[in-house]
Design an enzyme around this catalytic site. Sequence first.
Site, short mmCIF file in Angstrom:
data_model
loop_
_atom_site.label_atom_id
_atom_site.label_comp_id
_atom_site.label_asym_id
_atom_site.label_seq_id
_atom_site.Cartn_x
_atom_site.Cartn_y
_atom_site.Cartn_z
N GLY A 50 1.15 -0.87 0.14
CA GLY A 50 -0.10 -0.26 -0.42
C GLY A 50 0.88 0.90 0.01
O GLY A 50 2.09 0.95 0.37
N CYS A 77 5.31 -6.37 1.73
CA CYS A 77 5.45 -5.03 1.58
C CYS A 77 5.28 -3.82 2.62
O CYS A 77 5.16 -3.86 3.66
CB CYS A 77 5.86 -3.88 -0.03
SG CYS A 77 6.11 -3.02 -0.12
N TYR A 78 3.51 -3.28 2.19
CA TYR A 78 3.64 -2.03 3.67
C TYR A 78 2.55 -3.95 4.62
O TYR A 78 2.71 -3.66 5.46
CB TYR A 78 1.99 -1.83 2.20
CG TYR A 78 1.32 -0.82 3.95
CD1 TYR A 78 1.74 0.46 4.01
CD2 TYR A 78 0.41 -1.34 4.83
CE1 TYR A 78 0.67 1.10 5.00
CE2 TYR A 78 -0.91 -1.03 5.91
CZ TYR A 78 -0.57 0.38 6.08
OH TYR A 78 -0.99 0.83 6.66
N HIS A 169 8.00 -7.71 -3.61
CA HIS A 169 5.98 -8.03 -4.15
C HIS A 169 6.88 -9.32 -5.27
O HIS A 169 6.57 -9.38 -7.01
CB HIS A 169 5.93 -6.70 -5.37
CG HIS A 169 5.95 -5.32 -4.15
ND1 HIS A 169 4.29 -5.81 -3.83
CD2 HIS A 169 6.24 -4.22 -3.75
CE1 HIS A 169 4.06 -4.14 -3.58
NE2 HIS A 169 5.53 -3.78 -3.45
N GLU A 171 4.12 -10.56 -6.40
CA GLU A 171 3.09 -10.40 -7.65
C GLU A 171 3.62 -9.67 -8.81
O GLU A 171 2.98 -10.22 -9.94
CB GLU A 171 2.05 -9.77 -6.84
CG GLU A 171 1.82 -8.67 -6.69
CD GLU A 171 2.64 -7.96 -5.15
OE1 GLU A 171 3.50 -8.75 -4.69
OE2 GLU A 171 2.64 -6.81 -4.73
N ASP A 228 -13.60 -6.52 -22.69
CA ASP A 228 -14.33 -6.68 -21.39
C ASP A 228 -16.13 -6.53 -21.29
O ASP A 228 -16.83 -6.99 -21.31
CB ASP A 228 -14.22 -5.55 -20.59
CG ASP A 228 -12.36 -6.08 -20.26
OD1 ASP A 228 -12.41 -6.75 -20.27
OD2 ASP A 228 -11.85 -4.78 -19.09
N LYS A 359 -7.83 -8.85 -18.33
CA LYS A 359 -7.38 -9.08 -19.59
C LYS A 359 -7.87 -11.08 -19.98
O LYS A 359 -8.62 -11.42 -20.94
CB LYS A 359 -7.00 -8.39 -20.42
CG LYS A 359 -7.04 -8.60 -21.77
CD LYS A 359 -8.48 -7.41 -21.91
CE LYS A 359 -8.17 -6.11 -21.76
NZ LYS A 359 -9.80 -4.77 -21.52
#
Length: 503
Positions: A50, A77-78, A169, A171, A228, A359
């Site tokens: 964050g 992280c945060y 991170h 991710e 989308d 996506k």
Amino acid sequence: TILVLDFGSQTSHLILRRLRALGVFTELLPCNTKIAELTWKPKGIVFSGGPSSVYDEGSPHVDPAVFDLAVPILGICYGCQEIAWRADSKNVARGEKREYGHADVTVTKVNSHADRLFAGMGDKVAAFMSHFDKLVKLPTDYVVIANTENSEFAGIAHKEKPIFGVQFHPELEHTPCGEALLRNFSVDICGAQPNWQMGDFVQLEIARIRETVGDRALVLGACSGGVDSTVGAALMKEAIGDRFKAILIDNGCMRLNECEEVKKTLSDHLGIDLTVVDGEELFLSRLAGVTEPETKRKIIGSTFIDLFEKEAIRIEKEAESSANAGKVIKSHHNVGGLPQRMIDGQGLRLLEPLRLLFKDEVRAIGRQLGIHESLVGRHPFPGPGIAIRILGDVTKERVDIARKADHIFISMIKEAGLYDQISQAFAGLDTNRSVGVFGDQRVWGYIVILRAVRTKDFMSAEIFKFDLEFLENVSRRICNEVEGVSRVTYDLTSKPPGTIELE
Ligand code: XMP
């Protein structure tokens, strides 16, 4: 299910994306979600990163009851700083150096409990960091499982409980060990079953749509014709049939012939009841003289809402007899959110069927629903359209030039068989003009900017490396066929620092 508590990082959604790619079903909720109000028990919890500092007043924090659930926790992280700060507020402080980008992480072996997060990875891994604050003290009852040159406590684990934290991170695409780390956490430590598939999402979502819609007679959908909204519309049609009606607002900044093509797809191919609202004049008149990118976006967003609202009221009146049960609005996030007054004032409810998907996941659903490959594989196109691809003033003349140049560029990319290798490509227009010579005449013409990038998640991107000869051919065709253009350039900037769109 793994629960991700979101502290507002731009990459929180990527945690879901990575876990789902591993087959682990994941949900995202705000970081301050009241644990007592959860209707299901997660197998494990991830605290995201964050932008705030844990020690600042007013910074977001988790409900402390999350620790009483006794399920494994991973702080990123945060999220890691939140774990340390909860133990003692002096554990976290501003670092002397920022740490952004690649970092070499040294993994420390401790014992069979603490080593599970980095299991199978060796003692050196590469990771992507993005932080200023850091752990300056090891929380009591924790051990260090990883460090970097700048972060002594880049990875921590509780001595007994399954609570872990990492400063980097996992991710991000640029953290190569991230996938293994998230698998270790979710599957091995939390015991989540990696057997979730996209097909399950479709069934769950159809059930959710039916439940939300109930016996309401009318559901309106804002459709742009992009991947989308088309997949969203197909999903709505599958769930509630003809009670779903789509509205396409032509904002005057769509691609060449796009309106007609969207009509064909939605009405003819998918059998969806579609109304097209021609807003070109209104949009362009409100955009006249506006050059600041965010102002352009705001004008387009609010004009969109004005027209959508007007059309919704008209359709509702038309369907008056059957609309007594109230109505539901489905909107895609690109709309920029419906104003609260519209939701409160008219008793509308919002359905966002694809709100948590990326996506490529939306594409997978589209294929499952039988939507044409040519549509499912389309490059993304932003809601504000060509307006944010024209630097400066958006006039009909400049939109038409950008549109024609874009059509030539994309057609040539398709003919060369390159379309599927590129994630997004377009032709935009520069603010300035430049002198060119056509025959015996000097002209003061427009400058076309070509852009083509490759990316997985659109958060970072590299340029597509065309053959120069191909670009030369594109340039020649655009200068020959689009009146008013005297020069064509190719944008060589990756993201970051450039964004994908020009504005
Ligand atoms: P940027 O330009 O920020 O774009 O690198 C990343 C992705 O987001 C799309 N984009 C938008 N989509 N409304 C949208 O619906 C917008 O205002 C907007 N701005 C950027 C962009 O096309 C790319 O796929």
